[in-house]
Design a protein around this motif. Structure first.
Motif, PDB file in Angstrom:
ATOM      1  N   THR A 102       0.887  -1.140   0.019  1.00  0.00           N
ATOM      2  CA  THR A 102      -0.092   0.137  -0.134  1.00  0.00           C
ATOM      3  C   THR A 102       0.974   1.312  -0.096  1.00  0.00           C
ATOM      4  O   THR A 102       1.953   1.286   0.117  1.00  0.00           O
ATOM      5  CB  THR A 102      -0.891   0.116   1.506  1.00  0.00           C
ATOM      6  OG1 THR A 102      -0.245   0.110   2.340  1.00  0.00           O
ATOM      7  CG2 THR A 102      -1.451  -1.322   1.427  1.00  0.00           C
ATOM      8  N   THR A 103       0.207   2.413  -0.308  1.00  0.00           N
ATOM      9  CA  THR A 103       0.924   3.640  -0.128  1.00  0.00           C
ATOM     10  C   THR A 103       0.329   4.403   0.995  1.00  0.00           C
ATOM     11  O   THR A 103       0.270   5.616   1.149  1.00  0.00           O
ATOM     12  CB  THR A 103       0.956   4.691  -1.402  1.00  0.00           C
ATOM     13  OG1 THR A 103      -0.553   4.482  -1.481  1.00  0.00           O
ATOM     14  CG2 THR A 103       1.663   4.056  -2.582  1.00  0.00           C
ATOM     15  N   GLU A 104      -0.193   3.777   2.005  1.00  0.00           N
ATOM     16  CA  GLU A 104      -0.662   4.256   3.181  1.00  0.00           C
ATOM     17  C   GLU A 104       0.315   5.116   3.842  1.00  0.00           C
ATOM     18  O   GLU A 104       1.601   4.854   3.977  1.00  0.00           O
ATOM     19  CB  GLU A 104      -0.898   3.061   4.519  1.00  0.00           C
ATOM     20  CG  GLU A 104      -2.126   2.147   4.130  1.00  0.00           C
ATOM     21  CD  GLU A 104      -3.496   2.956   3.936  1.00  0.00           C
ATOM     22  OE1 GLU A 104      -3.385   4.397   3.881  1.00  0.00           O
ATOM     23  OE2 GLU A 104      -4.537   2.193   4.356  1.00  0.00           O
ATOM     24  N   PRO A 105      -0.058   6.187   4.509  1.00  0.00           N
ATOM     25  CA  PRO A 105       1.144   7.400   5.142  1.00  0.00           C
ATOM     26  C   PRO A 105       1.807   6.425   6.320  1.00  0.00           C
ATOM     27  O   PRO A 105       1.306   5.436   6.815  1.00  0.00           O
ATOM     28  CB  PRO A 105       0.018   8.441   5.733  1.00  0.00           C
ATOM     29  CG  PRO A 105      -1.410   7.845   5.858  1.00  0.00           C
ATOM     30  CD  PRO A 105      -1.360   6.704   4.740  1.00  0.00           C
ATOM     31  N   LYS A 106       2.801   7.312   6.431  1.00  0.00           N
ATOM     32  CA  LYS A 106       3.635   6.788   8.032  1.00  0.00           C
ATOM     33  C   LYS A 106       2.652   7.126   9.142  1.00  0.00           C
ATOM     34  O   LYS A 106       2.017   7.670   9.223  1.00  0.00           O
ATOM     35  CB  LYS A 106       5.088   7.550   7.637  1.00  0.00           C
ATOM     36  CG  LYS A 106       5.751   7.372   6.598  1.00  0.00           C
ATOM     37  CD  LYS A 106       5.997   5.983   6.135  1.00  0.00           C
ATOM     38  CE  LYS A 106       6.936   5.595   5.042  1.00  0.00           C
ATOM     39  NZ  LYS A 106       8.185   6.227   4.783  1.00  0.00           N
ATOM     40  N   PRO A 164      -9.321   0.223   5.888  1.00  0.00           N
ATOM     41  CA  PRO A 164      -8.991  -1.031   6.431  1.00  0.00           C
ATOM     42  C   PRO A 164      -8.349  -1.747   5.729  1.00  0.00           C
ATOM     43  O   PRO A 164      -8.289  -1.715   4.546  1.00  0.00           O
ATOM     44  CB  PRO A 164     -10.684  -1.413   6.646  1.00  0.00           C
ATOM     45  CG  PRO A 164     -11.515  -0.402   6.297  1.00  0.00           C
ATOM     46  CD  PRO A 164     -10.663   0.459   5.548  1.00  0.00           C
ATOM     47  N   ILE A 165      -7.605  -2.697   6.252  1.00  0.00           N
ATOM     48  CA  ILE A 165      -6.637  -3.558   5.719  1.00  0.00           C
ATOM     49  C   ILE A 165      -7.159  -5.043   5.978  1.00  0.00           C
ATOM     50  O   ILE A 165      -7.409  -5.285   7.117  1.00  0.00           O
ATOM     51  CB  ILE A 165      -5.267  -3.168   5.934  1.00  0.00           C
ATOM     52  CG1 ILE A 165      -4.319  -4.139   5.137  1.00  0.00           C
ATOM     53  CG2 ILE A 165      -4.875  -3.683   7.490  1.00  0.00           C
ATOM     54  CD1 ILE A 165      -2.959  -3.516   4.934  1.00  0.00           C
ATOM     55  N   THR A 166      -7.223  -6.052   5.178  1.00  0.00           N
ATOM     56  CA  THR A 166      -7.369  -7.484   5.606  1.00  0.00           C
ATOM     57  C   THR A 166      -6.125  -8.287   4.890  1.00  0.00           C
ATOM     58  O   THR A 166      -5.529  -8.150   3.824  1.00  0.00           O
ATOM     59  CB  THR A 166      -8.560  -7.827   4.657  1.00  0.00           C
ATOM     60  OG1 THR A 166      -9.842  -7.065   4.871  1.00  0.00           O
ATOM     61  CG2 THR A 166      -8.983  -9.293   5.065  1.00  0.00           C
ATOM     62  N   ARG A 219      -7.986 -12.056   9.110  1.00  0.00           N
ATOM     63  CA  ARG A 219      -7.934 -11.040   9.891  1.00  0.00           C
ATOM     64  C   ARG A 219      -7.935  -9.499   9.376  1.00  0.00           C
ATOM     65  O   ARG A 219      -7.070  -9.377   8.350  1.00  0.00           O
ATOM     66  CB  ARG A 219      -6.879 -11.270  11.069  1.00  0.00           C
ATOM     67  CG  ARG A 219      -7.079 -12.460  11.869  1.00  0.00           C
ATOM     68  CD  ARG A 219      -6.506 -12.555  13.063  1.00  0.00           C
ATOM     69  NE  ARG A 219      -5.319 -12.950  12.670  1.00  0.00           N
ATOM     70  CZ  ARG A 219      -4.113 -13.201  13.658  1.00  0.00           C
ATOM     71  NH1 ARG A 219      -4.666 -13.241  14.904  1.00  0.00           N
ATOM     72  NH2 ARG A 219      -3.061 -13.740  13.321  1.00  0.00           N
ATOM     73  N   THR A 220      -8.635  -8.575  10.058  1.00  0.00           N
ATOM     74  CA  THR A 220      -8.650  -7.013   9.665  1.00  0.00           C
ATOM     75  C   THR A 220      -8.223  -6.053  10.662  1.00  0.00           C
ATOM     76  O   THR A 220      -8.425  -6.483  11.830  1.00  0.00           O
ATOM     77  CB  THR A 220      -9.741  -6.840   8.840  1.00  0.00           C
ATOM     78  OG1 THR A 220     -10.838  -6.519   9.814  1.00  0.00           O
ATOM     79  CG2 THR A 220     -10.468  -7.622   7.950  1.00  0.00           C
ATOM     80  N   MET A 221      -7.817  -5.044  10.105  1.00  0.00           N
ATOM     81  CA  MET A 221      -7.572  -3.723  11.054  1.00  0.00           C
ATOM     82  C   MET A 221      -8.347  -2.740  10.338  1.00  0.00           C
ATOM     83  O   MET A 221      -8.220  -2.581   9.160  1.00  0.00           O
ATOM     84  CB  MET A 221      -6.141  -3.657  10.929  1.00  0.00           C
ATOM     85  CG  MET A 221      -5.441  -4.364  11.965  1.00  0.00           C
ATOM     86  SD  MET A 221      -5.777  -4.121  13.810  1.00  0.00           S
ATOM     87  CE  MET A 221      -5.133  -2.655  14.184  1.00  0.00           C
ATOM     88  N   PRO A 222      -8.938  -2.003  11.191  1.00  0.00           N
ATOM     89  CA  PRO A 222     -10.072  -0.997  10.842  1.00  0.00           C
ATOM     90  C   PRO A 222      -9.013   0.350  10.351  1.00  0.00           C
ATOM     91  O   PRO A 222      -7.968   0.646  10.920  1.00  0.00           O
ATOM     92  CB  PRO A 222     -11.079  -0.412  11.850  1.00  0.00           C
ATOM     93  CG  PRO A 222     -10.373  -1.246  12.950  1.00  0.00           C
ATOM     94  CD  PRO A 222      -9.491  -2.292  12.716  1.00  0.00           C
ATOM     95  N   ALA A 223      -9.612   1.248   9.637  1.00  0.00           N
ATOM     96  CA  ALA A 223      -8.810   2.627   9.398  1.00  0.00           C
ATOM     97  C   ALA A 223      -8.616   3.387  10.713  1.00  0.00           C
ATOM     98  O   ALA A 223      -9.299   3.239  11.691  1.00  0.00           O
ATOM     99  CB  ALA A 223      -9.935   3.536   8.586  1.00  0.00           C
TER     100      ALA A 223
END
Ligand code: HEM
Ligand code: NAG
Ligand code: NAG
Length: 518
Positions: free
Chosen positions: A114-118, A399-401, A406-410
């Motif tokens: 992903t390019t999710e922020p730091k 969110p990421i799965t 298993r997932t983690m929400p935003a």
């Protein structure tokens, strides 16, 4: 008149000192109650998001902060927990900040794609110093800058750097002659830091800083050390997460002072270059003797709308490279030299390969970089055992799965423990053993590429990876060519995960001058 009376009475009512104090107390209490509710809610939310990820028990208030003792055992703890809690486990920094620590290759693959922020905890503390440079920027800004800066790492640009790095390395090795004569053990990291700073200044900014030979300690290097230390301290001391409290503290004062030293230094570098570029433009000639460096690329970069970078952005990028471009490689080189001292049979094999590749030359050229496969494998193995960037973290914007469902929400922090992944005993048999043959091409093919991530992976991987590999190769080759490296049994380094991997008690070596060299 009546109105005037009313106003006056109202004013009297409110400025009555007793009543005023009472009101302030009520407002304060309501504020505190709101804050506490908010924190309790955030804690509850965090605990719920992490429900499917069991982890080590922590203190109700401090979380796992006190588990990290900064005494050389922290990384082992991560590995131990990793064995008890497969794939990923939560860590709490204080009562509300939780973060999911990933130590499984496939989990890392999902996150790093992903390019999710730091994350906005640790990296936020860097911003007053390195600004929103490539390392901490995100979204559109990051994307634009990454595109504008990528040509700065093209191999044509990197080529002339090899000789410059060799020159800096030689200055360092000359300084070591005294230690070879007296046979005393000496602390490596500080020497190597000066060398890599010297190198990045020469390569990226065409500055000859003489920082290795100038008498007294370099104030910029000292400032960088202090900044790294204080950023780490801020992360660990929960009240310091508040900008206000940190600002008032003595540490905050020291931080601002060091920032100013660092910024003055970078601004001077930029100012000097602008003058040179202007002079060259006025005289209508490019000083052909000078190589095209990173700063030229920053100052002349244009996007498709012919727009360049703002002055503030340029400073942020320069600070980012001054930091990322020398502290990481200093850690890498120091630990590699230590690993080779600790493994004399591999050291000797590297030395034979190097003397064959260099054929009696006292220096190293671009072409030689590809003639040292065994040494390269030793470097990679040392980066596995001692990753200069021991962990990296992101904040989820969506969110990421993961592959197991298993997932983690935003909104949550997710970190990759580079060290944890490198110590996975399923992927790496006897993970603590130094074995460069793990990096034979046929062995690499058997592993997930995400089982080895010293430079991270995916779109936000290390832009300076090739630069770093070249620098490490040159430094290692020229050092082994001249000296035999030995450990000091009295001083075994203990790994200390900071922004970059350091040692609690320094990294000490003993060296002996080799006969074959004049
Ligand atoms: C052994 C040396 C090095 C190691 C192990 C290393 C490792 C890394 C890692 C793990 C990241 C990802 C960080 C994150 O996701 O938060 C990164 C990013 C980065 N590195 Fe390096 N690095 C090294 C040397 C360098 C050098 C020499 C430069 C510059 C000349 C550099 C510039 C950068 C920059 C600008 C980023 C941010 C890239 C982006 O987010 O687009 N690094 N590095
Ligand atoms: C190590 O990696 C393997 C394979 O990728 C995985 O199945 C295992 O769970 C990992 N171990 C840990 C402790 O994360
Ligand atoms: C130098 O140190 C090494 C390692 O500690 C030791 O084996 C050697 O005898 C010492 N040599 C001299 C000349 O003191």
């Amino acid at each position: 008149m009546e109105i005037y009376d009313k106003v006056q009475r109202a004013v009297q009512f409110y400025v009555d000192p007793v009543r005023f104090q009472y009101m302030v107390a009520v407002v304060a209490l309501v504020y505190i109650a709101l804050k506490v509710t908010q924190l309790v809610f955030r804690r509850y939310e965090g605990a719920r998001a992490l429900e499917s990820f069991p982890g080590p028990p922590g203190h109700w208030l401090f979380g796992h902060v006190h588990e990290f003792r900064q005494d050389g055992t922290d990384l082992d703890k991560i590995v131990k927990w990793g064995e008890a809690y497969p794939f990923a486990f939560p860590l709490w920094f204080g009562p509300v900040i939780a973060f999911l620590n990933i130590h499984h290759p496939s989990y890392a693959k999902t996150l790093l794609a992903t390019t999710e922020p730091k994350d906005d905890v640790a990296y936020r503390f860097l911003i007053p110093w390195i600004g929103e440079g490539l390392l901490v920027s995100h979204s559109k800004k990051w994307f634009r800058h990454r595109r504008l800066l990528t040509p700065g790492f093209h191999y044509d640009v990197l080529k002339p750097y090899v000789k410059l790095i060799a020159d800096s390395t030689k200055v360092m090795l000359d300084k070591w002659e005294g230690y070879a004569k007296t046979n005393e053990s000496f602390e490596l990291f500080q020497h190597v830091s000066l060398m890599t700073l010297d190198s990045i200044m020469k390569c990226a900014f065409s500055c000859s800083s003489n920082c290795q030979t100038e008498s007294g300690t370099n104030t910029y290097i000292k400032a960088v050390y202090e900044l790294c230390d204080l950023v780490n301290l801020r992360f660990r001391v929960y009240p310091y997460h508040s900008d206000f409290l940190f600002h008032l503290s003595p540490h905050g004062y020291r931080f601002r002072k060091a920032c100013k030293i660092a910024h003055d230094h970078t601004e001077e570098v930029i100012r000097n270059r602008k003058e040179i570029l202007k002079r060259e433009k006025d005289q209508n000639k490019f000083q052909t003797k000078r190589h095209l460096d990173f700063l030229d690329i920053l100052l002349t970069a244009r996007d498709e709308n012919q727009e360049g970078l703002a002055d503030e952005d340029i400073r942020a990028e320069v600070d980012t490279f001054m930091f990322e471009g020398h502290d990481t490689t200093a850690s890498g080189i120091s630990w590699i030299l230590y690993s080779l001292a600790n493994n004399p049979e591999h050291q000797q094999r590297c030395r034979e390969e190097i003397s064959h590749a260099l054929q009696g030359k006292g220096t190293m050229d671009w072409e030689d970089l590809s003639k040292i496969p065994y040494t390269t494998m030793c470097i990679k193995e040392s980066l596995r055992l001692h990753p200069p960037v021991p962990g990296i973290a992101r904040k989820l914007s969506k969110p990421i799965t993961f592959f197991d469902g298993r997932t983690m929400p935003a909104g949550f922090l997710v970190g990759t423990s580079v060290f944890g992944i490198h110590m996975n005993s399923t992927v790496w048999e006897n993970p603590h053993v130094f074995d460069p043959l793990r990096f034979l091409p046929e062995n690499c093919a058997k592993r997930s590429p995400h089982a080895y991530v010293p430079f991270s992976a995916g779109p936000r991987n290390c832009i300076g990876q090739n630069f770093a590999m070249n620098e490490m190769k040159v430094a290692v080759c020229l050092t082994l060519r001249r000296y035999e490296l030995m450990t000091d049994p009295e001083r075994k380094p203990k790994m200390l995960p900071r922004l970059v991997l350091r040692s609690v008690n320094g990294i000490y070596l003993k060296i002996k001058h080799l006969e074959l060299d004049p």
